[in-house]
Design a protein around this motif. Structure first.
Motif, PDB file in Angstrom:
ATOM      1  N   UNK A  26       0.840  -1.203   0.000  1.00  0.00           N
ATOM      2  CA  UNK A  26       0.000   0.000   0.000  1.00  0.00           C
ATOM      3  C   UNK A  26       0.875   1.253   0.000  1.00  0.00           C
ATOM      4  N   UNK A  27       1.966   1.205   0.770  1.00  0.00           N
ATOM      5  CA  UNK A  27       2.883   2.351   0.831  1.00  0.00           C
ATOM      6  C   UNK A  27       3.621   2.554  -0.493  1.00  0.00           C
ATOM      7  N   UNK A  28       3.990   1.454  -1.150  1.00  0.00           N
ATOM      8  CA  UNK A  28       4.642   1.565  -2.461  1.00  0.00           C
ATOM      9  C   UNK A  28       3.677   2.199  -3.453  1.00  0.00           C
ATOM     10  N   UNK A  29       2.440   1.762  -3.437  1.00  0.00           N
ATOM     11  CA  UNK A  29       1.421   2.325  -4.339  1.00  0.00           C
ATOM     12  C   UNK A  29       1.223   3.816  -4.094  1.00  0.00           C
ATOM     13  N   UNK A  30       1.443   4.226  -2.859  1.00  0.00           N
ATOM     14  CA  UNK A  30       1.284   5.641  -2.497  1.00  0.00           C
ATOM     15  C   UNK A  30       2.529   6.462  -2.838  1.00  0.00           C
ATOM     16  N   UNK A  31       3.609   5.800  -3.270  1.00  0.00           N
ATOM     17  CA  UNK A  31       4.809   6.527  -3.672  1.00  0.00           C
ATOM     18  C   UNK A  31       5.889   6.620  -2.612  1.00  0.00           C
ATOM     19  N   UNK A  32       5.833   5.779  -1.588  1.00  0.00           N
ATOM     20  CA  UNK A  32       6.818   5.789  -0.506  1.00  0.00           C
ATOM     21  C   UNK A  32       8.112   5.115  -0.985  1.00  0.00           C
ATOM     22  N   UNK A  33       9.168   5.908  -1.157  1.00  0.00           N
ATOM     23  CA  UNK A  33      10.435   5.386  -1.664  1.00  0.00           C
ATOM     24  C   UNK A  33      11.084   4.401  -0.695  1.00  0.00           C
ATOM     25  N   UNK A  34      10.946   4.649   0.587  1.00  0.00           N
ATOM     26  CA  UNK A  34      11.518   3.736   1.588  1.00  0.00           C
ATOM     27  C   UNK A  34      10.849   2.367   1.518  1.00  0.00           C
ATOM     28  N   UNK A  35       9.538   2.353   1.357  1.00  0.00           N
ATOM     29  CA  UNK A  35       8.804   1.093   1.228  1.00  0.00           C
ATOM     30  C   UNK A  35       9.226   0.374  -0.051  1.00  0.00           C
ATOM     31  N   UNK A  36       9.428   1.129  -1.113  1.00  0.00           N
ATOM     32  CA  UNK A  36       9.877   0.552  -2.377  1.00  0.00           C
ATOM     33  C   UNK A  36      11.258  -0.097  -2.217  1.00  0.00           C
ATOM     34  N   UNK A  37      12.168   0.600  -1.542  1.00  0.00           N
ATOM     35  CA  UNK A  37      13.505   0.056  -1.312  1.00  0.00           C
ATOM     36  C   UNK A  37      13.437  -1.218  -0.472  1.00  0.00           C
ATOM     37  N   UNK A  38      12.566  -1.233   0.518  1.00  0.00           N
ATOM     38  CA  UNK A  38      12.392  -2.427   1.353  1.00  0.00           C
ATOM     39  C   UNK A  38      11.834  -3.582   0.522  1.00  0.00           C
ATOM     40  N   UNK A  39      10.861  -3.290  -0.305  1.00  0.00           N
ATOM     41  CA  UNK A  39      10.276  -4.310  -1.189  1.00  0.00           C
ATOM     42  C   UNK A  39      11.352  -4.875  -2.104  1.00  0.00           C
ATOM     43  N   UNK A  40      12.187  -4.000  -2.664  1.00  0.00           N
ATOM     44  CA  UNK A  40      13.268  -4.417  -3.546  1.00  0.00           C
ATOM     45  C   UNK A  40      14.237  -5.340  -2.815  1.00  0.00           C
TER      46      UNK A  40
END
Length: 145
Positions: A26-40
């Motif tokens: 949900x945070x990645x969908x909202x544009x949260x770069x930190x969440x994206x990095x964690x997902x990666x």
């Protein structure tokens, strides 16, 4: 792990709703770069293994996974809510690998045909020049037809 509704129904258990969208997604969908990095960081290695099983090439596998993550970030606003992020990403990687293999096969077939055309052109270049009178006669016949 929550009991799936079909299993609960067959065994007389209370139906437990399926888990909702993971907060990280949900945070990645909202544009949260930190969440994206964690997902990666969380999924990168496993996704590379999925791609490698299909491609048998480490560099191409990493490139495919990086491309999936790049597209994910570029299209983050249009991403659908998912229950299983890992399954979603594995499916995206498999589809990207299939696209890549399909593209490579198309290029190989096209290259084969181009190679044939180049050989024909090379043979034509090796042919003796056409006499000017023959060229004029050919032009006249083409214009008449």
């Amino acid at each position: 792990m929550a009991t799936r509704w079909w299993f609960a129904r067959e065994h007389g258990e209370a139906v437990v709703p399926l888990p909702t969208e993971p907060p990280l997604w949900r945070r990645v969908r909202a544009g949260d770069e930190e969440a994206y990095a964690t997902l990666f960081r969380t999924h990168y290695a496993a996704l590379c293994m999925v791609a490698h099983r299909m491609l048998r090439n480490e560099a191409e596998s990493e490139e495919v996974v990086q491309d999936v993550f790049l597209r994910l970030w570029e299209r983050r606003g249009a991403l659908a809510a998912v229950d299983d992020v890992g399954a979603y990403l594995r499916t995206a990687v498999r589809h990207r690998v299939i696209d890549r293999v399909r593209r490579d096969l198309t290029e190989a077939v096209a290259q084969r045909h181009v190679g044939i055309d180049e050989r024909v052109v090379d043979r034509a270049a090796d042919a003796p020049p056409v006499h000017p009178e023959v060229q004029r006669e050919m032009r006249l016949r083409i214009e008449v037809d």
